[in-house]
Structure formats: C-alpha cells, structure tokens
Design an enzyme around this catalytic site. Structure first.
Site, short mmCIF file in Angstrom:
data_model
loop_
_atom_site.label_atom_id
_atom_site.label_comp_id
_atom_site.label_asym_id
_atom_site.label_seq_id
_atom_site.Cartn_x
_atom_site.Cartn_y
_atom_site.Cartn_z
N GLY A 118 0.81 -1.21 0.00
CA GLY A 118 0.00 0.00 0.00
C GLY A 118 0.84 1.26 0.00
O GLY A 118 0.45 2.28 -0.58
N ASP A 119 2.00 1.21 0.63
CA ASP A 119 2.85 2.41 0.74
C ASP A 119 3.44 2.87 -0.58
O ASP A 119 3.25 4.03 -0.96
CB ASP A 119 3.97 2.17 1.76
CG ASP A 119 3.47 2.28 3.18
OD1 ASP A 119 3.00 3.35 3.56
OD2 ASP A 119 3.54 1.28 3.92
#
Lengths: 382, 449
Positions: B200-201
C-alpha cells in the site's frame, strides 16, 4: 472540462497494460490520446472478453485502461501506415511505445529517427527490461520480472515455492511510474522546449519496491526469508465470520485496545507487550483472539477497531468495494456507458483536486476514430 | 556528530546541494513519514526537486528505528546500530537520499513561525498523517494559504479526508488488504497472502508523486494552487481496475491461483538445482519463474525441456489446452529445471524465446548483471555509515538524467543550511532558535533518559 494537460497530444503505440494505463492517466487529466492500433487491435482487447475470440470490445482490461482515448488503426508495416503515423508525429507532444528494443528501429521509428524530425517530442519507451543491458532482448511476462526483481523471493511461505502477487500489479506499477515520468518530462519541456527519451522498465520498477529488504543484504549481509502472513501475533490476516480481517496491533500504546475490542481481559495483559512476547506467545495470543474474530464479520471488526484507533483492514473483494460508504462518499466509482459493453461502474482517480481536473469517458471501439483523425491531417506536402 | 558538507563547500564556493535537474525549480516541504510520502519525495528528489524533510527530535521518522533498538531488528551496517542508530538505519537511508533534513519542532511557537515562513516559499507541502491529524496540529489549508495563496497541499490519509472514514488510521499492510490486492494473492485454493512488502505504501507514494506533478502543471497553466486529497485505498484499487470492471461485467471474482495465470499456461515457479554462487547461503532456495502465451513460446519451451513432440501436439496448442494438462506439464518442466541452476535454466529458455526469469533473492538482485549494467545500484557515501550500494532510479531520461546526488541525511544535518539558504536567516538567528530547543539534532527520548 479543461485539465492540466488540455492541448497536449499523445500518440500511444503501446499495447497490453503498462503503457495504456499510463496514457489512461494522461487522458484523465486532459490530454488528447490517440491509440494507434495494429490491424486486429491491441491484443489486450481479447483478455477476458466475454463473447469469444472475436470479441474485441468487452475485455475488462481494455475497457479500463483504454478509457477516454481515440482508436486509429494503422498498419505500420505498410508505407501508407508509416506515412500517416509520421504526420501524426508532427502534431504530437508525447509518444508512448512498448515494443522490444529494435522493433521500431526496423520501421525507422526509433527515438533517434523521430527526434531528428521532431526534437520537442517526449518519447516514452515502456518495456520489461529497458533499452539496453544484457536482458534487453529477453521476453517477459508478469511472473518473469517478479522473479528477477527479488519481490517473489520474499512473498509466500518459507517452506513453499516463492509466490507472485495476484493480478497484474507489475504492469500497473510500471504504467503509473511512466505517467509520473511523463509529467516530469512535460514539466521540464515547458521551460526548455526540448523533448527526450524516457526509458522505463518493469524490472527496475519492481526492484524499486523492496522496502528495507535489499538493505538487509547491502548493510547486514543477510537474506530475508519468505515470511508468509507475518511472524508475530496480532499482525496479519485472521479468519472472520465472512472472510479475512487484517489485525494490526501497533502502536504499542494501543495494545490494550485489542483486549477491549475482543472483549477479553486476558488479552489486555502487559505480559504480551514485553519485547519478543508477540512472537514467542503467538499461539497463546491467537487462541485468545480467534473465538471473537470468527464470530464477527470482517467489516464490522474493521469499523469497531478503527473506532478504538486500531489500524485494522480486511481482505476486500470487488463486490465489497462497491458497498463501501467511504468510496461512495468520495464518488470514486463512476458509471459510464459503452455501446457494446453497456453501462458499467469504473474506478476514477485516487485524488480529489480543488479544481476537479479529472474527466474520462469510455474506451473506443477498434478503429472508431481512424477516418476522422486521418481526415484532420494535412494533405501530403513532401 | 557529522559535519555539514556545506560548511566545507562554502569555503570553495561550491554548493553540493545546488538545484539541478528537471525539477530544479520545485521546492517541497515534506512532513511525511515512514514509506508512502517519503517514496513520493524520493521519486521527485531523484529528479532534482528540493525536498526539505521535516522531523522533530521528539518525533523522528519512525523508519529511523528506535533510538536504542532491540537487538536483531532493523537493517544496520554489519548489524551494528552504533552510537547513533537513527542515522544508520537502512530503511530510512534508502528512502531519504537527495533530501535536506530539517529537525525542528513545528508544534512549538518558534518552530511554527519558521515552518510557515518555509511554507510561504514552498511550491508543495506534503503530509501523510492519519486523516485530520495535520489539521489538528494547526496546519489547515487556510493557514497555509494565508502565507502562500498558490500553495499545493497534498494530504494522503488511508481513505482520504472527510466522509465516514476520514479519520481512520492505516499502515500499508492494511491498505493492500482494503484495496483488494491481498484477496487476489495467495497459493491456489488457499488463504489470502500478504505481498511480502507493505505494498500500500509505494502505491500511494507513486500516486502522490504523479498528483503533485499534476497540481504543478495546473498551477503553471492557471496560477491556482490545489488541495490534493489522496486516498491510499483508492490508489490500490486503481491497480486492480480490470478486476472491478470484470465483476461489473460478469459478477465473477478472481480466484487465488498462486503462480498460475488467467491468460497463460503454463505459468509457475519451478524448483532448480542449488546455486550458492549466485544465491549465497540460501542457495538451496533455487527456482525459475516462467509463463507461456503463444504457440511459438510453447514450442520453444517443449523443445528445450526435451519434449519436442508436445510442441506439435494439437492438445497443447492453445492456452486452454495446456491449462487442462497443467499439472503434467509442470512435472515435465521440473524434471528439466532440477538439473539446472536458475540462471542456467533462464538462459537456455530465453534463448528459445521463453519468458523465464531466475527467482532472485536479495543477494542475486543486488548482483544482477542487467541492473548493474544499467546503473541501477549506484554507491553513495552516508556520513554515519560510509559507502554502500543503494537502489537507484527506475527511469532513464536521455537528456536530463536523475540520480542519487547525496546520501540520506543525519537527523538535522541540514537545519542550518535550510534556514540560511531558503530563509536567509543569520547565524545569530539560527543560534537563538537552537537555544529555545526547537532546533535539535538529538532524539529527545535519550535526553530524557
């Protein structure tokens, strides 16, 4: 609506997912994208198409990544096709291509040839391995680059085979990075007035995702194993009544709230906060959590945890996503009509801007705009 | 304490941090932490944007690690955290090259004043706190616009600002779940699996870099700033857009299929002969990954593994036909790969036109000849750890190349430089600020014991 790229003309010769996804984003922010397709169309049109091998219009990849473009069919193996393309190049600001290195040189359409005629053109090459280096002529699909880039070696369980990520994330990643690269190139061109080639490869894009794991080798000379869903308790995927929930127990000051959430006095014990305890006492902690988790639904757990400041998640599937109030609130999905595929909801863009800036229509039928685009070109002069 | 390079270079008149590159006219005030936001500014800093990374002695970027780390945790040179572990953490040092470290407490009145002076000069202010946190710190859009009417403020909480989840918190590990990636990843007929990284980052970081450029282009065109309200969850969903559309079309939800492929066959990871030369002590964990699309590729594979009869067998001529025999094909491939190292298998198969790649571990990817030839692993000299390799840029511009110009800074290494060169502060003014405690280069928790 006027977008930040209104007036920018993009010639998109790329195929499959990465390059076309890049130009989907350029189109969404206002660029005019002309998708130049071979006779028979971009092969991605057939992927997942529901109506058999002759269906070129309803494949889900095509419908999504080619939104908002015009489709022009040109046979670049013929003089007429190349002639038309050169005229289009004369009017373009950006060209995107995804062929293996050398293929366009055979047609005289490599960067050097194009730059001689159109020095202010931004020429994006979006490929598996890039324009040079020992693998530049290798063939790849998604799994090939996941393997070589190192990401596969740390995904999955240690006693089983290395695991590829699901879906086609590598190609979206590469396409999205190509979009960022194009924007940087256009920004610089705005002051210098000059084009250049941007060579972007999926191999390097994935190798840029290794978090701190490559540093574990470079700094620490250790090779990280595959860690599955995590090596400690209360951090990772757990079964819920209707699917899988992501339990995330950090930060430490919130540990007590795990016990509050799961209505367990025992879980609130400081014993589980001692250094290493969540690894050593994993089975014990899991045994305390599981009875509560499997009797509650994943989204219910997620919202209750968030109300306690716990950063939980859950493994969402497409039907879950269409029910999310937050996505509804932001208008993330947009319903768009298509003459063959019908009316469908599509993801839009992940950011809201003060002035909007994003607007995108449907994917084109194969060759839908050939006549109109070619008619707009100047009559042969040379 | 590391010396500040600019002190030495000022004597010679050369500024090692001089603005240079395609984004040399862009100044970003970066309050983001961990991975998502810092990944965005890594991408833009690599291309010449000036990135002022704002941390505080009582709120360092958490990927600097603990001031006194737990043994065995974190990536430190030779596994030695040293006296100042926060300046030696691999995670931080990888993401924050080409940035200027300003260590200043922006919640204290004196720090707040200086921060707003910097915001007045900045093109972009970036934060990636949980929803609403930056506002509660006093840094609202209105407060920033009061000092800089054309400012671009980028906020990137897990699910965006406002709405029922506007104040939710999240790490990348949950974002990849919420965005639909984890439900798609896993061994066949088995549980969902995390991706190995906190995916997700970087997804949110790449989106953020792109939307910063979008807002900059909009401002150049219209003179107007923007509030950019990014949802990390939506960023992940965009990378599965085909799955969403497929569900809309047919109601179908993709199964977890391990290393197999919905559009190709065969596809998989196949065990090979051990190779300690390439893979180091993990040499037994030896695999090659491959996938086959066309009949031509299939012919190359079948012939190479010693079964040319299958190349012309009509039962194997299509992806569907081969999928019907996938287990049997896998067994034949493995019989052949077990006799070869991953690199041997890759080279033989690629020579036959098959999309095969060694499954590289961290040693193998850092040594990879292709990445080395393309300059993907440059060396950089970091003041607290010395010279090491670092992952470089993944795009190559022919006329305006980017790159790693300087290493990640020690905490507060550029505080003086930033205040002097961007705000024109005098040494006396900087000393006065230091005396109030808002400028510090040392983690507060250690001072407080």
């Amino acid at each position: 609506m006027e977008g930040p790229l209104t007036g920018v003309r993009v010639l998109d010769l790329s195929e499959y997912i990465a390059g076309p996804y890049c130009t989907r984003l350029l189109a969404g922010f206002g660029a005019e994208v002309i998708k130049v397709e071979r006779p028979g169309g971009d092969p991605i049109r057939r992927w997942g198409a529901a109506r058999g091998a002759d269906d070129l219009e309803t494949g889900p990849f095509h419908l999504y990544v080619n939104q908002g473009k015009r489709s022009v069919v040109l046979d670049l193996e013929t003089d007429e096709g190349r002639e038309a393309l050169w005229k289009l190049i004369d009017t373009a600001d950006v060209l995107v291509e995804s062929t293996r290195p050398g293929q366009l040189a055979r047609l005289g359409l490599d960067f050097d040839s194009v730059a001689r005629r159109k020095p202010d053109l931004l020429y994006l090459s979006v490929t598996w391995f890039g324009q040079n280096g020992p693998y530049s002529n290798y063939l790849a699909w998604e799994i090939t680059t996941y393997a070589l880039s190192g990401l596969m070696s740390i995904t999955g369980e240690d006693h089983r085979e290395p695991l590829k990520n699901g879906g086609y994330l590598g190609q979206y990643l590469t396409g999205h990075k190509a979009f960022v690269a194009a924007m940087i190139g256009l920004w610089e061109r705005g002051t210098s007035g000059l084009g250049q080639q941007i060579d972007i490869s999926m191999f390097e894009c994935i190798a840029s995702l290794l978090e701190h794991f490559d540093m574990q080798w470079i700094y620490g000379h250790t090779i990280p194993p595959r860690a599955g869903n995590g090596a400690r308790a209360a951090w990772g995927l757990y079964p819920a009544a209707d699917g899988w929930v992501g339990v995330v127990s950090g930060p430490a000051r919130r540990w007590v709230n795990i016990g509050v959430l799961m209505e367990s006095e025992e879980l609130r014990s400081d014993r589980y906060l001692a250094p290493g305890a969540q690894t050593e006492l994993r089975d014990e902690i899991d045994a305390l959590m599981l009875p509560w988790l499997v009797t509650h639904e994943k989204e219910d757990i997620y919202h209750r945890a968030q109300a306690l400041g716990l950063p939980f998640g859950y493994a969402a599937t497409p039907p879950d996503l269409f029910e999310v109030e937050q996505l509804e609130y932001r208008g993330f999905f947009e319903r768009i009509d298509h003459p063959v595929a019908g009316s469908l909801r599509y993801p839009t863009v992940a950011a809201k801007f003060t002035d909007g800036l994003w607007s995108l229509g449907r994917a084109p039928l194969l060759g839908e705009h050939t006549a109109e685009v070619l008619a707009s070109l100047p009559i042969e002069a040379s | 304490m590391a010396t500040e390079p600019s002190e030495a270079s000022r004597a010679t008149g050369a500024d090692p941090y001089a603005r240079k590159g395609p984004l040399e006219d862009v100044l970003i005030l970066d309050c983001s932490m961990v991975w998502a936001g810092p990944y965005a500014t890594k991408l833009l800093g690599d291309m010449g944007a000036t990135i002022v990374k704002v941390e505080a002695a009582r709120h360092m970027d958490s990927v600097r690690g603990l001031a006194r780390p737990v043994p065995g945790v974190g990536a430190y040179p030779d596994n030695d955290p040293g006296a100042e572990p926060w300046n030696r953490a691999g995670y931080y040092n990888k993401l924050n090259r080409n940035k200027l470290s300003l260590c200043m407490d922006i919640l204290e009145p004196a720090g707040r004043e200086v921060f707003l002076e910097l915001a007045a000069q900045a093109d972009v202010v970036l934060e990636n706190f949980g929803g609403g946190v930056f506002n509660r710190m006093g840094y609202t859009l209105e407060a920033l616009q009061a000092v800089n009417p054309d400012v671009i403020l980028v906020s990137m909480p897990p699910s965006g600002n406002g709405g029922p989840e506007g104040n939710y918190v999240g790490y990348g590990v949950a974002i990849e779940q919420l965005g639909g990636i984890v439900a798609r990843t896993g061994y066949a007929n088995d549980i969902p699996m995390k991706t190995g990284i906190n995916y997700g980052d970087p997804i949110a970081g790449i989106h953020s870099a792109g939307y910063i450029m979008t807002a900059l282009m909009h401002r150049r065109r219209t003179g107007r700033g923007s509030f950019v309200d990014l949802s990390q969850r939506e960023a992940a969903i965009m990378w599965l857009g085909d799955e969403v559309v497929k569900y809309e079309l047919s109601g179908a939800i993709a199964d977890r299929i391990g290393n197999r492929d919905a559009y190709m066959a065969p596809s998989g990871a196949y065990r090979c002969a051990p190779d300690e030369a390439a893979l180091g002590p993990a040499g037994h964990d030896a695999w090659v990954g491959l996938a086959v699309d066309t009949l031509e590729e299939w012919g190359g594979l079948a012939t190479t593994i010693g079964h040319p009869e299958l190349a012309s067998d009509p039962a194997y001529a299509t992806v569907e036909g081969r999928r019907a025999h996938h287990d049997a094909i896998d067994a034949l491939i493995t019989e052949w790969t077990l006799q070869r190292t991953p690199d041997e298998a890759m080279r033989e198969l690629q020579a036959a036109g098959v999309a095969a790649g060694s499954v590289a571990n961290m040693r193998r990817v850092v040594e990879d000849p292709h990445l080395r030839a393309r300059g993907f692993w440059p060396e950089v000299d970091q003041p607290s750890v010395g010279r090491h390799l670092i992952a470089g840029v993944s795009w190559h511009y022919s006329r305006t190349p980017g790159g790693v110009r300087w290493a990640a800074p020690n905490l507060g290494q550029h505080s003086d430089y930033v205040l002097r060169t961007i705000l024109g502060k005098t040494d006396e003014e900087i000393e006065a600020l230091r005396a109030t405690g808002v400028l510090s280069n040392y983690p507060t928790e250690l001072l407080e014991g």
